[in-house]
Design a protein around this motif. Structure first.
Motif: not given
Length: 452
Positions: A237-257
Motif C-alpha cells: 500500500i505504501t509503495t503504490l500510494t507513495f509513487f502514485s502521488l509522486v507521479a501525479a504531483g509531477a504531472v499536475l505541476f507541469y500542467v499547471l505551470e
C-alpha cells in the motif's frame, strides 16, 4: 489503595511520547539560544530559538532565520543531531543509546517505542530498531561522502573538508526530510541545473519518507532474493500510494505551470523542476525555485500533497499515505456497493477505516483552525496562508516566503502545527482516548439523515 492510586496517575505511553517531544523541543531551544553556538556578534531571541528547535525536531525546515548566518560550526552540528533525533524518533534514539551502553531494553521501553511508531505489536521491536538505525546511518554516511566529493569536484566548494561537511549536513537534512540548507536560505536554487545533485537529494528524500518498514523489507529481500521474503500489505500500500502521488504531483505541476514558470524551460528542465518539487512535497522541503513565484493553483495542489505527507513510520508528517489510501479504498468500496474494503487479496479492518476517517477529519479541522488564526494575526494572502500551514503540519518546510515575516502569534501557530504533524494525529487520538468502558446496556438503533 496507594498502589491503585499510583496506577491511576501513571502516564500512558502516548502521554510519555508527547512529553518527551515537548521536553526535547524546549531543551533544544535553550541550547540553540546559547552564544557558544552562534557566529560572533549574532544573537537569537528565545522565540526564534524555539521556532528553530521545533522545526528541527519535527524535521520540517521552516525557518525564521538564515541558518548559515546565525550558527557556527558547532550550532550546525547540533542542528544535524536534532534532525536525527526528530527523524528516526526519540525512542529509536533512546534505543540506540541503550544498545551502545549495553543496557537491556525492558518492557516499558518497548511499549514506548511502539507508541512512538504507532506499532500494534511488541514482537521483534528491538530487532526492527537495530535495522532502522543501521540503515539510516549507512544511507546517510554513503550519501555524505558522495555529496561531499561531488561538491568539491564540481567546484561548489573549494576546500575538501568544507565540501564534506556541507555534504554531511545536506545528507542528514535530506534523509530526515528536515529541509534545512547551508545556502544562505536559498534552499537548492543554485542546483536547479544540476541533475546529479538533485537526483541524489530525491533518492534521500524518498528513502526517508517512504517508511522504515519498507526499507527493512527491501533490505531483507536484497540480502536474500532467493528466499521466501514476502512484502507485507503495508509495504504494498505504501509503495503504490507513495509513487502514485509522486507521479501525479509531477504531472499536475507541469500542467499547471507549463504556461507560467515552465513556459521558457526546455523539456529536461521542466521534467526535473516538476519531479523534484513533487518529491519534495512528500516531506522533503527543498526547493529549486522560488515557491512564491508559482501560480495559486499550483500552490494549492502542493498544499494538498503536503497535507497527505509521507508514509507511516517514516521521518515525515501529514495524515500519511496509508490514511489517504484507506480513504480512497473505502469510498471506492462504498460506490461499488461492497460492504467490506478489500485490497491486495486482503480485507481491511473496520477499526483502521474508522481511524483513517477520524485522522482526516481532525487534520482538516486543525488546518482550518490554524489557517483562521493565522489569517487573523498575520493577514497574509489566503493561498500563502494555507500553503504555510499545510507545510508546517506535513513537516515539509516549503515556504511561500512569508515565514521570516511572521509575528510571535504566527510563529506559535506554526510551532503547534509542526509539533502535531511530527507527533501524529493518531498519537493525539490515543492521548485523548479513555480506556475502553464496559457497556452494560444498549439503546435501540435509529437512522438519521446524513449529507442531505
Amino acid at each position: 489503595m496507594k498502589r491503585i492510586g499510583l496506577q491511576q496517575h501513571r502516564l500512558k505511553p502516548p502521554q510519555v511520547i508527547v512529553l518527551l517531544y515537548i521536553g526535547c523541543i524546549v531543551v533544544s531551544a535553550v541550547l540553540l539560544s546559547l552564544p557558544i553556538f552562534h557566529r560572533p556578534g549574532v544573537s537569537l531571541s528565545f522565540i526564534d530559538a524555539l521556532f528553530t528547535a521545533s522545526s528541527a525536531i519535527s524535521v520540517t525546515g521552516l525557518s525564521v532565520i538564515t541558518i548559515s548566518e546565525v550558527f557556527n560550526t558547532g550550532g550546525i552540528i547540533l542542528l544535524a543531531v536534532l534532525f536525527q533525533i526528530g527523524g528516526i524518533g526519540i525512542m529509536a534514539t533512546g534505543t540506540f543509546l541503550w544498545l551502545m551502553l549495553g543496557q537491556r531494553i525492558g518492557l516499558s521501553q518497548r511499549i514506548q517505542i511502539a507508541a512512538d511508531y504507532n506499532l500494534s505489536t511488541l514482537s521483534g521491536i528491538v530487532s526492527l530498531m537495530r535495522k532502522i538505525l543501521l540503515l539510516a546511518f549507512t544511507i546517510e554516511c554513503i550519501a555524505a561522502v558522495i555529496l561531499g566529493t561531488y561538491l568539491r569536484a564540481a567546484g561548489y566548494e573549494t576546500n575538501l573538508l568544507a565540501a564534506l561537511f556541507h555534504g554531511f549536513f545536506t545528507s542528514v537534512s535530506a534523509f530526515t526530510n528536515a529541509g534545512f540548507d547551508l545556502n544562505n536560505g536559498n534552499s537548492l536554487i543554485k542546483f536547479s541545473g544540476d541533475y546529479f545533485f538533485q537526483t541524489v537529494i530525491m533518492l534521500l528524500i524518498i528513502a526517508g519518507a517512504i517508511g522504515f518498514p519498507v526499507l527493512v523489507e527491501i533490505w531483507d529481500y536484497v540480502r536474500n532474493p532467493a528466499g521466501k521474503t514476502r512484502f507485507s500489505l503495508l509495504a504494498k500500500i505504501t509503495t503504490l500510494t507513495f509513487f502514485s502521488l509522486v507521479a501525479a504531483g509531477a504531472v499536475l505541476f507541469y500542467v499547471l505551470e507549463r504556461d507560467a514558470f515552465l513556459a521558457d524551460k526546455s523539456w529536461h528542465e521542466a521534467l526535473f523542476y516538476s519531479l523534484f518539487q513533487s518529491v519534495s512535497t512528500r516531506s522533503g522541503g527543498f526547493a529549486t525555485m522560488d515557491i512564491a513565484g508559482l501560480t495559486a493553483p499550483t500552490m494549492m495542489m502542493m498544499a494538498g500533497l503536503m497535507f497527505i505527507g509521507a508514509s507511516p513510520m517514516s521521518v515525515g508528517g501529514g495524515i500519511r499515505t496509508t490514511t489517504f489510501f484507506v480513504l480512497i479504498a473505502a469510498l471506492r468500496a462504498y460506490m461499488l456497493g461492497y460492504k467490506n474494503v478489500k485490497v491486495f487479496r486482503r480485507e481491511l479492518a473496520d477499526e483502521d477505516i474508522h481511524r483513517s476517517f477520524m485522522v482526516f477529519f481532525l487534520a482538516m479541522l486543525l488546518i482550518f483552525a490554524a489557517a483562521l488564526a493565522f489569517l487573523y494575526f498575520e493577514g497574509f494572502p489566503l493561498n500563502h496562508t494555507i500553503f504555510e500551514i499545510t507545510s508546517a503540519f506535513g513537516t515539509t518546510g516549503l515556504s511561500a516566503g512569508i515565514t521570516s515575516d511572521v509575528t510571535a502569534p504566527g510563529k506559535i501557530i506554526l510551532i503547534l502545527c509542526m509539533a502535531i504533524g511530527r507527533i501524529g494525529i493518531v498519537s493525539l487520538l490515543l492521548l485523548l482516548k479513555k480506556d475502553d468502558a464496559d457497556e452494560d446496556y444498549r439503546f435501540p438503533k435509529e437512522r438519521v439523515m446524513v449529507g442531505q
